[in-house]
Design an enzyme around this catalytic site. Structure first.
Site, PDB file in Angstrom:
ATOM      1  N   ASP A 174      47.077  28.414   5.839  1.00  0.00           N
ATOM      2  CA  ASP A 174      47.136  29.061   7.151  1.00  0.00           C
ATOM      3  C   ASP A 174      47.674  30.479   6.983  1.00  0.00           C
ATOM      4  OD1 ASP A 174      47.281  27.839  10.324  1.00  0.00           O
ATOM      5  OD2 ASP A 174      48.226  29.785   9.934  1.00  0.00           O
ATOM      6  N   ASN A 176      45.097  20.349  17.473  1.00  0.00           N
ATOM      7  CA  ASN A 176      45.216  20.781  18.861  1.00  0.00           C
ATOM      8  C   ASN A 176      43.820  20.780  19.491  1.00  0.00           C
ATOM      9  OD1 ASN A 176      48.030  21.296  18.684  1.00  0.00           O
ATOM     10  ND2 ASN A 176      47.600  23.231  17.638  1.00  0.00           N
ATOM     11  N   GLY A 192      47.084  24.196  22.943  1.00  0.00           N
ATOM     12  CA  GLY A 192      47.347  25.353  22.091  1.00  0.00           C
ATOM     13  C   GLY A 192      46.254  25.653  21.083  1.00  0.00           C
ATOM     14  N   HIS A 221      40.059  21.618  13.300  1.00  0.00           N
ATOM     15  CA  HIS A 221      40.921  21.779  12.129  1.00  0.00           C
ATOM     16  C   HIS A 221      42.148  20.891  12.265  1.00  0.00           C
ATOM     17  CE1 HIS A 221      41.931  24.866  15.123  1.00  0.00           C
ATOM     18  NE2 HIS A 221      43.191  24.745  14.727  1.00  0.00           N
ATOM     19  N   HIS A 256      45.967  20.639  10.974  1.00  0.00           N
ATOM     20  CA  HIS A 256      47.093  21.308  10.329  1.00  0.00           C
ATOM     21  C   HIS A 256      47.811  20.280   9.451  1.00  0.00           C
ATOM     22  CE1 HIS A 256      47.241  24.807  13.259  1.00  0.00           C
ATOM     23  NE2 HIS A 256      46.635  23.923  14.022  1.00  0.00           N
TER      24      HIS A 256
END
Ligand code: AMP
Ligand code: ZN
Length: 114
Positions: A30, A87, A93, A100, A102
């Site tokens: 990221d 999300n 958010g 994706h 995280h």
């Protein structure tokens, strides 16, 4: 989708640091890490979010979960624990509308999340 930044990461027109890759999935660091380990695991094919998945997506979704586990293993997080988050939509958010996950680790996390 040509205007999607994660599709551009998949096709190489936007640079990224790959941490894992297979036929269907890519994982990369990221740009704005929120923990000592913060990677993003994405399908190479453009899917907007979990809200938009379809019947034919079982295989890629399974592979994405395996990819998250492998990234965490590779980053040395498997024993201490880590968090996998996706999300979905604006209220949660989501800012990049290409699915994706995280993979976050290397520090403690609160629950419930903010
Ligand atoms: P979300 O808010 O769940 O949609 O997460 C989007 C994530 O993409 C954020 O954590 C951003 O830091 C990350 N991000 C945005 N652009 C890039 C990029 N070019 N390379 C790597 N990560 C990115
Ligand atoms: Zn995309």
């Amino acid at each position: 989708m040509s205007d999607c930044i994660f599709c551009q990461i998949v096709d190489g027109s936007i640079p990224s640091t790959t941490v894992y890759e297979d036929e269907d999935c890519l994982a990369f660091e990221d740009l704005n890490p929120q923990a000592p380990v913060h990677a993003l695991v994405i399908p190479k094919r453009h899917i907007i979010s979990l809200a938009k998945i379809q019947e034919g997506d079982q295989s890629v979704l399974g592979q994405l979960m395996i990819a998250c586990s492998r990234v965490a293993q590779q980053k040395g997080l498997a024993e201490q624990g880590y968090r996998v988050v996706t999300n979905i939509g604006k209220e949660a958010g989501q800012t990049v509308f290409h699915l994706h996950f995280h993979v976050l680790g290397g520090r403690g996390f609160h629950w419930p999340p903010g």
